[in-house]
Design a protein around this motif. Structure first.
Motif, PDB file in Angstrom:
ATOM      1  N   ASP A   7      -1.050  27.415  10.147  1.00  0.00           N
ATOM      2  CA  ASP A   7      -1.423  26.024  10.349  1.00  0.00           C
ATOM      3  C   ASP A   7      -1.499  25.732  11.836  1.00  0.00           C
ATOM      4  O   ASP A   7      -0.949  26.470  12.665  1.00  0.00           O
ATOM      5  CB  ASP A   7      -0.422  25.079   9.675  1.00  0.00           C
ATOM      6  N   LEU A   8      -2.185  24.638  12.173  1.00  0.00           N
ATOM      7  CA  LEU A   8      -2.382  24.263  13.572  1.00  0.00           C
ATOM      8  C   LEU A   8      -2.383  22.744  13.678  1.00  0.00           C
ATOM      9  O   LEU A   8      -2.962  22.049  12.838  1.00  0.00           O
ATOM     10  CB  LEU A   8      -3.706  24.817  14.102  1.00  0.00           C
ATOM     11  N   LEU A   9      -1.721  22.214  14.737  1.00  0.00           N
ATOM     12  CA  LEU A   9      -1.656  20.771  14.978  1.00  0.00           C
ATOM     13  C   LEU A   9      -1.811  20.498  16.466  1.00  0.00           C
ATOM     14  O   LEU A   9      -1.177  21.154  17.299  1.00  0.00           O
ATOM     15  CB  LEU A   9      -0.317  20.198  14.494  1.00  0.00           C
ATOM     16  N   LEU A  10      -2.654  19.515  16.820  1.00  0.00           N
ATOM     17  CA  LEU A  10      -2.794  19.019  18.186  1.00  0.00           C
ATOM     18  C   LEU A  10      -2.663  17.511  18.141  1.00  0.00           C
ATOM     19  O   LEU A  10      -3.291  16.847  17.292  1.00  0.00           O
ATOM     20  CB  LEU A  10      -4.151  19.413  18.780  1.00  0.00           C
ATOM     21  N   SER A  11      -1.859  16.928  19.046  1.00  0.00           N
ATOM     22  CA  SER A  11      -1.641  15.487  18.980  1.00  0.00           C
ATOM     23  C   SER A  11      -1.457  14.890  20.369  1.00  0.00           C
ATOM     24  O   SER A  11      -1.072  15.578  21.325  1.00  0.00           O
ATOM     25  CB  SER A  11      -0.414  15.160  18.127  1.00  0.00           C
ATOM     26  N   TYR A  12      -1.745  13.579  20.450  1.00  0.00           N
ATOM     27  CA  TYR A  12      -1.505  12.777  21.649  1.00  0.00           C
ATOM     28  C   TYR A  12      -0.669  11.566  21.254  1.00  0.00           C
ATOM     29  O   TYR A  12      -0.886  10.967  20.187  1.00  0.00           O
ATOM     30  CB  TYR A  12      -2.815  12.298  22.273  1.00  0.00           C
ATOM     31  N   SER A  13       0.293  11.189  22.106  1.00  0.00           N
ATOM     32  CA  SER A  13       1.096   9.984  21.895  1.00  0.00           C
ATOM     33  C   SER A  13       1.266   9.278  23.226  1.00  0.00           C
ATOM     34  O   SER A  13       1.449   9.929  24.268  1.00  0.00           O
ATOM     35  CB  SER A  13       2.479  10.328  21.318  1.00  0.00           C
ATOM     36  N   GLY A  14       1.221   7.957  23.207  1.00  0.00           N
ATOM     37  CA  GLY A  14       1.432   7.182  24.419  1.00  0.00           C
ATOM     38  C   GLY A  14       1.992   5.812  24.104  1.00  0.00           C
ATOM     39  O   GLY A  14       1.763   5.260  23.019  1.00  0.00           O
ATOM     40  N   HIS A  15       2.769   5.269  25.025  1.00  0.00           N
ATOM     41  CA  HIS A  15       3.280   3.906  24.875  1.00  0.00           C
ATOM     42  C   HIS A  15       3.669   3.370  26.245  1.00  0.00           C
ATOM     43  O   HIS A  15       3.880   4.132  27.203  1.00  0.00           O
ATOM     44  CB  HIS A  15       4.478   3.851  23.917  1.00  0.00           C
ATOM     45  N   GLY A  16       3.767   2.048  26.356  1.00  0.00           N
ATOM     46  CA  GLY A  16       4.136   1.452  27.633  1.00  0.00           C
ATOM     47  C   GLY A  16       4.197  -0.057  27.543  1.00  0.00           C
ATOM     48  O   GLY A  16       3.878  -0.671  26.516  1.00  0.00           O
ATOM     49  N   TYR A  51       0.882  17.407  22.568  1.00  0.00           N
ATOM     50  CA  TYR A  51       1.735  18.330  21.810  1.00  0.00           C
ATOM     51  C   TYR A  51       0.862  19.201  20.922  1.00  0.00           C
ATOM     52  O   TYR A  51      -0.128  18.732  20.344  1.00  0.00           O
ATOM     53  CB  TYR A  51       2.727  17.534  20.959  1.00  0.00           C
ATOM     54  N   GLY A  52       1.221  20.469  20.823  1.00  0.00           N
ATOM     55  CA  GLY A  52       0.508  21.382  19.946  1.00  0.00           C
ATOM     56  C   GLY A  52       1.453  22.355  19.282  1.00  0.00           C
ATOM     57  O   GLY A  52       2.470  22.755  19.880  1.00  0.00           O
ATOM     58  N   SER A  53       1.166  22.727  18.051  1.00  0.00           N
ATOM     59  CA  SER A  53       1.988  23.713  17.345  1.00  0.00           C
ATOM     60  C   SER A  53       1.106  24.560  16.445  1.00  0.00           C
ATOM     61  O   SER A  53       0.073  24.103  15.939  1.00  0.00           O
ATOM     62  CB  SER A  53       3.084  23.036  16.510  1.00  0.00           C
ATOM     63  N   GLY A  54       1.525  25.799  16.263  1.00  0.00           N
ATOM     64  CA  GLY A  54       0.823  26.712  15.375  1.00  0.00           C
ATOM     65  C   GLY A  54       1.782  27.696  14.752  1.00  0.00           C
ATOM     66  O   GLY A  54       2.790  28.079  15.372  1.00  0.00           O
ATOM     67  N   THR A  74       4.898  26.501  19.900  1.00  0.00           N
ATOM     68  CA  THR A  74       4.720  25.083  20.202  1.00  0.00           C
ATOM     69  C   THR A  74       4.678  24.903  21.712  1.00  0.00           C
ATOM     70  O   THR A  74       5.302  25.658  22.462  1.00  0.00           O
ATOM     71  CB  THR A  74       5.854  24.216  19.620  1.00  0.00           C
ATOM     72  N   ALA A  75       3.945  23.883  22.144  1.00  0.00           N
ATOM     73  CA  ALA A  75       3.837  23.577  23.569  1.00  0.00           C
ATOM     74  C   ALA A  75       3.674  22.069  23.719  1.00  0.00           C
ATOM     75  O   ALA A  75       3.079  21.406  22.856  1.00  0.00           O
ATOM     76  CB  ALA A  75       2.650  24.309  24.204  1.00  0.00           C
ATOM     77  N   GLU A  76       4.203  21.528  24.810  1.00  0.00           N
ATOM     78  CA  GLU A  76       4.074  20.098  25.057  1.00  0.00           C
ATOM     79  C   GLU A  76       3.971  19.826  26.549  1.00  0.00           C
ATOM     80  O   GLU A  76       4.433  20.619  27.386  1.00  0.00           O
ATOM     81  CB  GLU A  76       5.263  19.325  24.490  1.00  0.00           C
ATOM     82  N   TYR A  77       3.335  18.695  26.866  1.00  0.00           N
ATOM     83  CA  TYR A  77       3.259  18.211  28.242  1.00  0.00           C
ATOM     84  C   TYR A  77       3.367  16.694  28.205  1.00  0.00           C
ATOM     85  O   TYR A  77       2.776  16.037  27.342  1.00  0.00           O
ATOM     86  CB  TYR A  77       1.941  18.619  28.902  1.00  0.00           C
ATOM     87  N   GLU A  78       4.126  16.131  29.142  1.00  0.00           N
ATOM     88  CA  GLU A  78       4.319  14.685  29.166  1.00  0.00           C
ATOM     89  C   GLU A  78       4.408  14.207  30.601  1.00  0.00           C
ATOM     90  O   GLU A  78       4.966  14.882  31.469  1.00  0.00           O
ATOM     91  CB  GLU A  78       5.597  14.301  28.406  1.00  0.00           C
ATOM     92  N   GLU A 113       7.010  14.460  35.255  1.00  0.00           N
ATOM     93  CA  GLU A 113       6.205  15.403  34.485  1.00  0.00           C
ATOM     94  C   GLU A 113       7.150  16.411  33.838  1.00  0.00           C
ATOM     95  O   GLU A 113       8.058  16.922  34.490  1.00  0.00           O
ATOM     96  CB  GLU A 113       5.206  16.131  35.375  1.00  0.00           C
ATOM     97  N   LYS A 114       6.936  16.676  32.569  1.00  0.00           N
ATOM     98  CA  LYS A 114       7.777  17.628  31.856  1.00  0.00           C
ATOM     99  C   LYS A 114       6.926  18.385  30.853  1.00  0.00           C
ATOM    100  O   LYS A 114       5.886  17.906  30.391  1.00  0.00           O
ATOM    101  CB  LYS A 114       8.951  16.932  31.160  1.00  0.00           C
ATOM    102  N   GLY A 115       7.392  19.570  30.525  1.00  0.00           N
ATOM    103  CA  GLY A 115       6.668  20.379  29.562  1.00  0.00           C
ATOM    104  C   GLY A 115       7.542  21.494  29.035  1.00  0.00           C
ATOM    105  O   GLY A 115       8.675  21.701  29.494  1.00  0.00           O
ATOM    106  N   GLY A 116       7.024  22.199  28.078  1.00  0.00           N
ATOM    107  CA  GLY A 116       7.788  23.294  27.508  1.00  0.00           C
ATOM    108  C   GLY A 116       6.963  24.131  26.555  1.00  0.00           C
ATOM    109  O   GLY A 116       5.947  23.693  26.011  1.00  0.00           O
ATOM    110  N   VAL A 117       7.419  25.356  26.366  1.00  0.00           N
ATOM    111  CA  VAL A 117       6.813  26.301  25.431  1.00  0.00           C
ATOM    112  C   VAL A 117       7.938  26.974  24.667  1.00  0.00           C
ATOM    113  O   VAL A 117       8.973  27.340  25.256  1.00  0.00           O
ATOM    114  CB  VAL A 117       5.968  27.369  26.164  1.00  0.00           C
ATOM    115  N   GLN A 118       7.780  27.118  23.362  1.00  0.00           N
ATOM    116  CA  GLN A 118       8.780  27.839  22.569  1.00  0.00           C
ATOM    117  C   GLN A 118       8.083  28.743  21.565  1.00  0.00           C
ATOM    118  O   GLN A 118       7.081  28.369  20.946  1.00  0.00           O
ATOM    119  CB  GLN A 118       9.737  26.883  21.856  1.00  0.00           C
ATOM    120  N   LEU A 119       8.602  29.933  21.432  1.00  0.00           N
ATOM    121  CA  LEU A 119       8.083  30.944  20.519  1.00  0.00           C
ATOM    122  C   LEU A 119       9.150  31.258  19.488  1.00  0.00           C
ATOM    123  O   LEU A 119      10.301  31.538  19.840  1.00  0.00           O
ATOM    124  CB  LEU A 119       7.704  32.212  21.287  1.00  0.00           C
TER     125      LEU A 119
END
Length: 684
Positions: free
Chosen positions: A186-195, A227-230, A243-247, A274-280
């Motif tokens: 499976d695969l997911l790509l998403s965007y989230s924002g608030h303020g 955010y993305g996950s597979g 999974t990977a993310e950037y904010e 700025e923050k981000g991460g990758v996990q396997l």
């Protein structure tokens, strides 16, 4: 909010770990300890655990993680001097709560904190909360408990979804996601924002020396994340995940309003984060009796913080530019048989922090005296850092001084520190015939900064008296190492700090009174040696012994088809029992009593109404004269939602602090008044 269903526990009598060896739960590495079968592990049934699923998040209308956690018994969500929400649990502070995202540690390597408002709710599939005696397989820390955020995957999501919302004071939120699922993954790509431009103060707020009212000064915030996950099923026995993310974000830190004699009014902002991460993740079965699984991760955060001379936020006083890194691996080997499961884990974590703090000189226009050295000649002339005369002797030496034109070089402080944590853990779970089970764990931990061996242990168990009544209990010893901030950063640093040691006992009962009514009661007793906290001089120190004792009571009723009722009461006795020259017997910012009510009503025309109310009572803070009582307060939040005539579309109206209550959670820091937002959602 819901209890772990007793039906799960009953189901354990029907399926042993061996019988369910082929369950897909083995591949759910993000859940860390749930490794076989569709039922919870004995460790989960032997402690106070809660779960919040995606539908509950939607009903509540929350935007970020902190808003969802505020409804749980024993959890106190507060906003302090940093202007960000903190999640305290059973007397412990946020740094004692271990936050996991898909099983991966997410606490800061700098100070051990985490910011729950940076985790958008539309990314969450489930929130798992374990109070107190969480599994040692999570690693060090987590003395208060563990929050594990399970994010959505391509299999949990509609192919296309989106949402947008607007509220008062230019409050907004937006999100979108695309997902796909096949036989092999499976695969997911998403965007989230608030303020928002800032939060409003209650109408009853009276102007203070540093705050006039209306829109709270310097309370704006903004966040955008990707955010993305597979996940890929390589074979029947092997699965990989990535999974990977950037904010990126920015926010103001509202200053104290100056009503107290000793108020320290600071004008600060986080102007860039700025923050981000990758996990396997990986999991591989080794026959029917065992397997290997684990994850590797790399998380980073860059932050620019600025301090200003006044409320105009133009005249820069100090700037801090920092980078924090967390990276590590958690490798597990499993061996299982009839009614038995043995897990051995090796956990390696590297924490890094690099920071540069620049304190700028006062502006030349401030007319503050700036003395300077000057040369002279035999006639006595001299030059200096301003206008003025000089005197000199026959040797030609001279001094001069004046006001205005002098300059002072900025002061620069740099910090570059790291810490390596190593843990070896063995956990044995025993599940008899489903009516009772037990868990025994032991851990060895070591930090390269102190090079001493530290140990942890856990014993827990549960017993089903009948199909409606479960007794449970646990005892554990946990270790938490000082953070890099505690040891090295600023005037409050203390390199002589020792690790905190927590010993906790808990007993409880969970019972289904009728088909529609259940209740749960947990009693706990916690002793903490060498608790790390700032003293009255703002220096970190080891307090000899803190004691937290309390109870969490939850009552749930579903007797009406169209109304769900959850009522909880939490009691906390937080006490300093060690020798203390600070006169802090009752510990500050820890409410003794909290009452929470959640109602979910299903109304005609597919309306849903969710109401959450809480009453927070009996807490103190300390100033230079000793303890000061914090006024009790009540909060009410409301959410209304309804599907639209078009398939997949719905609307929702949420209001927080509906009654516009004026209150404070930290001294001299007024909290937000009424806020509202109307949103549209679509899933296709």
């Amino acid at each position: 909010m819901r209890l772990q269903p007793l039906s799960w526990a009953i189901a354990l009598g029907l399926c042993s770990p061996l019988a369910t060896a082929q369950s897909d739960q083995f591949f759910n590495v993000q859940e860390v300890i749930v490794v076989s079968g569709d039922a919870p592990a004995p460790q989960q049934l032997a402690t106070t655990s809660f779960s919040i699923d995606q539908q509950q998040l939607l009903n509540q209308g929350v935007i970020t993680l902190d808003q969802a956690l505020a409804t749980l018994p024993g959890v106190y969500v507060r906003t302090g001097g940093e202007g960000r929400p903190r999640v305290d649990m059973r007397g412990f502070k946020t740094r004692h709560v271990l936050l996991l995202v898909n099983g991966v540690p997410a606490n800061s390597s700098y100070d051990g904190q985490f910011d729950p408002s940076l985790i958008p709710a539309d990314r969450i599939q489930e929130i798992q909360v374990s109070m107190g005696a969480g599994s040692l397989l999570y690693g060090t820390g987590g003395n208060a408990g563990v929050i594990n955020v399970i994010t959505r995957t391509g299999g949990d999501q509609q192919a296309l979804s989106a949402q947008a919302g607007l509220g008062n004071d230019d409050r907004w939120q937006a999100g979108a996601a695309v997902a796909t699922e096949g036989k092999q993954g499976d695969l997911l790509l998403s965007y989230s924002g608030h303020g928002q431009d800032g939060f409003p103060l209650p109408d009853d707020f009276q102007p203070a020396p540093a705050e006039e009212g209306g829109l709270r000064d310097n309370s704006d915030n903004r966040s955008n994340s990707l955010y993305g996950s597979g996940h890929w099923q390589l074979s029947d026995d092997t699965r990989l995940g990535l999974t990977a993310e950037y904010e990126e974000a920015e926010w103001g830190k509202p200053a104290r309003i100056g009503r107290l004699a000793d108020s320290k009014v600071k004008y600060e902002r986080v102007d860039d984060l700025e923050k981000g991460g990758v996990q396997l993740t990986f999991s591989h079965r080794l026959g029917v009796m065992g397997g290997l699984r684990g994850f590797a991760y790399y998380n980073w955060q860059d932050k620019l913080e600025n301090r200003f001379n006044d409320a105009d936020y133009q005249d820069l006083k100090q700037t801090s530019d920092s980078k924090a890194v967390n990276q590590g691996v958690n490798l597990q080997w499993l061996l299982q048989g009839d009614h038995h499961l043995l897990t051995t884990a090796a956990i390696l974590e590297n924490q890094q922090y690099q920071g540069t703090v620049t304190k700028l000189a006062s502006s030349a226009s401030s007319n503050k005296s700036a003395p300077a050295l000057a040369g002279g000649n035999g006639s006595g002339g001299g030059t200096g850092g301003g206008t003025g005369g000089g005197t000199g002797g026959d040797t030609g030496g001279g001094t001069g001084g004046g006001t205005g034109g002098g300059s002072v070089q900025p002061s620069i402080t740099q910090l570059d520190e790291s810490q390596n944590l190593t843990s070896l853990v063995m956990e044995y779970q025993w599940l008899a015939d489903g009516n009772y089970g037990a868990t025994l764990s032991a851990g060895w931990h070591r930090s390269d900064l102190e090079e001493k061996n530290r140990y942890s242990a856990l014993a827990s168990g549960y017993y089903l008296i009948d199909q409606d009544t479960r007794l449970f209990g646990s005892a554990n010893r946990k270790v938490r190492f000082p953070t890099l901030r505690n040891l090295y950063e600023g005037s409050g640093a203390n390199p002589d700090l020792t690790p905190e040691t927590t010993v906790q006992f808990e007993v409880g009962i969970s019972q289904q009174l009728t088909a529609a009514t259940s209740w749960q009661l947990s009693l706990y007793h916690t002793d903490v040696d060498d608790y790390i906290e700032k003293d009255m001089e703002d220096v970190y120190r080891n307090y000899a012994e803190y004691r937290f004792r309390g109870a969490d009571l939850l009552l749930s009723n579903r007797s009406l088809d169209d109304l769900d009722i959850d009522l909880s009461y939490s009691y906390l006795d937080a006490e300093n029992r060690g020798e203390d020259d600070q006169n802090r017997e009752q510990l500050q910012n820890r409410p003794s009593h909290m009452v929470k009510v959640s109602l979910l009503a299903r109304l005609p025309w597919a309306f849903k109404a969710r109401l959450d109310a809480q009453r927070v009572m009996d807490q103190v803070y300390y100033d230079t004269n000793g303890p000061v009582d914090v006024e009790d307060y009540s909060l009410v939040d409301l959410s209304l939602s309804q599907p639209l005539p078009w398939d997949g579309l719905s609307w929702q109206l949420t209001a927080t602090n509906l009654l516009d209550q004026e209150y404070e959670q930290s001294e001299d820091l007024p909290a937000a008044g009424r806020q509202w937002m109307i949103s549209l959602r679509g899933s296709f």
